[in-house]
Design a protein around this motif. Structure first.
Motif, PDB file in Angstrom:
ATOM      1  N   THR A  99       0.824  -1.202   0.000  1.00  0.00           N
ATOM      2  CA  THR A  99       0.000   0.000   0.000  1.00  0.00           C
ATOM      3  C   THR A  99       0.866   1.262   0.000  1.00  0.00           C
ATOM      4  OG1 THR A  99      -0.214  -0.189   2.401  1.00  0.00           O
ATOM      5  CG2 THR A  99      -2.011  -1.085   1.064  1.00  0.00           C
ATOM      6  N   THR A 100       2.127   1.134  -0.392  1.00  0.00           N
ATOM      7  CA  THR A 100       3.020   2.268  -0.657  1.00  0.00           C
ATOM      8  C   THR A 100       3.567   2.111  -2.063  1.00  0.00           C
ATOM      9  OG1 THR A 100       3.670   2.394   1.678  1.00  0.00           O
ATOM     10  CG2 THR A 100       5.076   3.520   0.093  1.00  0.00           C
ATOM     11  N   ALA A 101       3.627   3.192  -2.815  1.00  0.00           N
ATOM     12  CA  ALA A 101       4.166   3.170  -4.166  1.00  0.00           C
ATOM     13  C   ALA A 101       5.585   3.733  -4.153  1.00  0.00           C
ATOM     14  CB  ALA A 101       3.268   3.972  -5.097  1.00  0.00           C
ATOM     15  N   GLY A 102       6.191   3.859  -5.337  1.00  0.00           N
ATOM     16  CA  GLY A 102       7.469   4.551  -5.450  1.00  0.00           C
ATOM     17  C   GLY A 102       8.690   3.653  -5.502  1.00  0.00           C
ATOM     18  N   GLU A 103       9.844   4.305  -5.620  1.00  0.00           N
ATOM     19  CA  GLU A 103      11.107   3.596  -5.804  1.00  0.00           C
ATOM     20  C   GLU A 103      11.485   2.743  -4.604  1.00  0.00           C
ATOM     21  OE1 GLU A 103      12.861   3.223  -8.517  1.00  0.00           O
ATOM     22  OE2 GLU A 103      11.337   4.411  -9.568  1.00  0.00           O
ATOM     23  N   GLN A 104      11.227   3.239  -3.395  1.00  0.00           N
ATOM     24  CA  GLN A 104      11.589   2.443  -2.228  1.00  0.00           C
ATOM     25  C   GLN A 104      10.840   1.119  -2.234  1.00  0.00           C
ATOM     26  OE1 GLN A 104      10.564   3.969   1.647  1.00  0.00           O
ATOM     27  NE2 GLN A 104      11.776   2.437   2.720  1.00  0.00           N
ATOM     28  N   ALA A 105       9.567   1.155  -2.563  1.00  0.00           N
ATOM     29  CA  ALA A 105       8.783  -0.078  -2.606  1.00  0.00           C
ATOM     30  C   ALA A 105       9.349  -1.040  -3.642  1.00  0.00           C
ATOM     31  CB  ALA A 105       7.323   0.249  -2.921  1.00  0.00           C
TER      32      ALA A 105
ATOM     33  N   ILE B  50       4.062   9.130  10.065  1.00  0.00           N
ATOM     34  CA  ILE B  50       4.988   9.907   9.230  1.00  0.00           C
ATOM     35  C   ILE B  50       4.288  10.112   7.890  1.00  0.00           C
ATOM     36  CG2 ILE B  50       7.214   9.918   8.029  1.00  0.00           C
ATOM     37  CD1 ILE B  50       8.340   8.230  10.311  1.00  0.00           C
ATOM     38  N   GLU B  51       4.290  11.333   7.399  1.00  0.00           N
ATOM     39  CA  GLU B  51       3.625  11.639   6.139  1.00  0.00           C
ATOM     40  C   GLU B  51       4.641  11.733   5.000  1.00  0.00           C
ATOM     41  OE1 GLU B  51       0.504  11.574   6.130  1.00  0.00           O
ATOM     42  OE2 GLU B  51      -0.338  12.468   7.938  1.00  0.00           O
ATOM     43  N   GLY B  52       4.165  11.475   3.785  1.00  0.00           N
ATOM     44  CA  GLY B  52       4.986  11.759   2.621  1.00  0.00           C
ATOM     45  C   GLY B  52       5.403  10.564   1.789  1.00  0.00           C
ATOM     46  N   ASP B  53       5.279   9.331   2.292  1.00  0.00           N
ATOM     47  CA  ASP B  53       5.585   8.180   1.449  1.00  0.00           C
ATOM     48  C   ASP B  53       4.550   8.105   0.328  1.00  0.00           C
ATOM     49  OD1 ASP B  53       7.694   7.598   3.050  1.00  0.00           O
ATOM     50  OD2 ASP B  53       6.911   5.714   3.850  1.00  0.00           O
ATOM     51  N   PRO B  54       4.971   7.844  -0.920  1.00  0.00           N
ATOM     52  CA  PRO B  54       4.069   7.948  -2.069  1.00  0.00           C
ATOM     53  C   PRO B  54       2.823   7.068  -1.944  1.00  0.00           C
ATOM     54  CG  PRO B  54       6.335   7.735  -2.814  1.00  0.00           C
ATOM     55  CD  PRO B  54       6.347   7.502  -1.335  1.00  0.00           C
TER      56      PRO B  54
ATOM     57  N   GLN C 192       0.402  12.498  -1.660  1.00  0.00           N
ATOM     58  CA  GLN C 192       0.125  12.390  -3.095  1.00  0.00           C
ATOM     59  C   GLN C 192      -1.198  11.677  -3.387  1.00  0.00           C
ATOM     60  OE1 GLN C 192       3.660  11.097  -5.404  1.00  0.00           O
ATOM     61  NE2 GLN C 192       4.872  11.512  -3.549  1.00  0.00           N
ATOM     62  N   LEU C 193      -2.026  11.478  -2.350  1.00  0.00           N
ATOM     63  CA  LEU C 193      -3.309  10.814  -2.546  1.00  0.00           C
ATOM     64  C   LEU C 193      -4.324  11.683  -3.276  1.00  0.00           C
ATOM     65  CD1 LEU C 193      -3.620   8.918   0.845  1.00  0.00           C
ATOM     66  CD2 LEU C 193      -3.472   7.881  -1.432  1.00  0.00           C
ATOM     67  N   GLU C 194      -3.958  12.931  -3.535  1.00  0.00           N
ATOM     68  CA  GLU C 194      -4.812  13.778  -4.361  1.00  0.00           C
ATOM     69  C   GLU C 194      -4.990  13.170  -5.751  1.00  0.00           C
ATOM     70  OE1 GLU C 194      -5.360  18.625  -4.320  1.00  0.00           O
ATOM     71  OE2 GLU C 194      -3.398  17.744  -3.929  1.00  0.00           O
ATOM     72  N   ARG C 195      -4.059  12.343  -6.153  1.00  0.00           N
ATOM     73  CA  ARG C 195      -4.159  11.622  -7.430  1.00  0.00           C
ATOM     74  C   ARG C 195      -5.474  10.841  -7.518  1.00  0.00           C
ATOM     75  NH1 ARG C 195       0.394   7.227  -9.448  1.00  0.00           N
ATOM     76  NH2 ARG C 195      -0.862   6.177 -11.031  1.00  0.00           N
ATOM     77  N   PHE C 196      -5.914  10.288  -6.391  1.00  0.00           N
ATOM     78  CA  PHE C 196      -7.160   9.531  -6.353  1.00  0.00           C
ATOM     79  C   PHE C 196      -8.331  10.356  -5.825  1.00  0.00           C
ATOM     80  CE2 PHE C 196      -4.042   5.973  -5.323  1.00  0.00           C
ATOM     81  CZ  PHE C 196      -3.946   5.540  -6.640  1.00  0.00           C
ATOM     82  N   PHE C 197      -8.066  11.207  -4.842  1.00  0.00           N
ATOM     83  CA  PHE C 197      -9.154  11.772  -4.043  1.00  0.00           C
ATOM     84  C   PHE C 197      -9.344  13.276  -4.204  1.00  0.00           C
ATOM     85  CE2 PHE C 197      -7.638   8.109  -1.271  1.00  0.00           C
ATOM     86  CZ  PHE C 197      -8.558   7.226  -1.803  1.00  0.00           C
ATOM     87  N   ARG C 198      -8.859  13.868  -5.276  1.00  0.00           N
ATOM     88  CA  ARG C 198      -9.138  15.279  -5.529  1.00  0.00           C
ATOM     89  C   ARG C 198     -10.651  15.470  -5.617  1.00  0.00           C
ATOM     90  NH1 ARG C 198      -6.100  19.358  -7.765  1.00  0.00           N
ATOM     91  NH2 ARG C 198      -4.481  17.868  -8.367  1.00  0.00           N
TER      92      ARG C 198
END
Length: 264
Positions: free
Chosen positions: A65-71, A170-174, A198-204
């Protein structure tokens, strides 16, 4: 169990006592079996990162349930790693507070969470509590001496709340959020989310996004005073998550990706 039931797909969650050696033995007995691993915990928790890395080589696909390079970096093969949202289920997220006027709800704003008192999210809540004192009914649970909520007690609070805070440790993980984002949106509660997720991508226009505690305070006051706007945004969020992020759709996505059945 696998030998008894002969499954085509085995989905693993919180099952650390099942070793990779056991999975290897199951594969020897059932060579056509596919194995998926889903993990809904935060990547800022090191022991969880270690858990994912340890499991990755033994499975066909991983779902976080986290996106991005770290995942992606946690898998032995990045092509095996997929993002999933926190799913909702009408059997659990059964209320719809967006269809209720304020007069029918028990509280205007709430937050439930546990953790060390120094967590930044609790500082935000204390700030709001001070600034909003006497202006609206704001209830908090699980910290600063307030008892936590469990089970049906939590369900009752969700079913009687106008607005809720989606605050992570902690906030900010994609695209990461705790499961409360689905619980809030899925119950038609107007949800306030830190923009850095970055959840505005879904929930704007389906939730309310804020940049600072001052911005959050201003928006809480606004939607408390404008119930029609609160209901409209909360209703859009409720309908969206039940249509697009239902447990059925997330489950089908896990099946499709693990078996390579769909590119959607």
């Amino acid at each position: 169990t696998c030998l008894n039931h002969q499954p085509e797909l085995l989905v693993l969650g919180h099952c650390d006592i099942i070793t990779n050696a056991t999975l290897d033995e199951i594969r020897k007995q059932l060579p056509n079996l596919k194995i998926a691993y889903r993990n809904v915990d935060a990547l800022f928790v090191e022991r969880n990162v270690e858990r994912i890395r340890r499991r990755a080589p033994a499975v066909d696909a991983l779902f976080l349930t986290t996106a991005g390079e770290q995942a992606r970096s946690l898998a032995d093969d990045p092509a095996k790693m997929f993002y999933i949202p926190n799913p909702v289920d009408r059997a659990y997220e059964a209320a719809d507070c967006s269809r209720k006027p304020s007069s029918e709800l028990d509280r205007d704003l709430f937050f439930a969470g546990r953790g060390p008192p120094s967590e930044p999210r609790f500082e935000i809540v204390r700030y709001l509590r001070e600034q909003l004192h006497g202006q609206l009914h704001f209830e908090t649970f699980g910290f600063d001496g307030a008892l936590p909520l469990w089970g049906v007690d939590y369900d009752r609070v969700l079913a009687g709340s106008k607005m809720g805070l989606n605050l992570n440790r902690i906030e900010g993980d994609p695209l990461y959020s705790s499961a409360r984002v689905g619980q809030l949106l899925g119950n038609g509660i107007l949800t306030f989310i830190d923009r850095s997720t970055q959840l505005e991508r879904f929930f704007r226009d389906r939730a309310v996004f804020f940049d600072s505690r001052e911005d959050l305070l201003e928006k809480v006051r606004h939607f408390h005073a404008h119930d029609d706007e609160r209901c409209g945004i909360a209703s859009a969020g409720h309908d969206y998550v039940h249509a697009e992020m239902s447990s059925e759709r997330v489950g089908q996505y896990i099946i499709d990706r693990t078996f390579g059945l769909s590119e959607a």
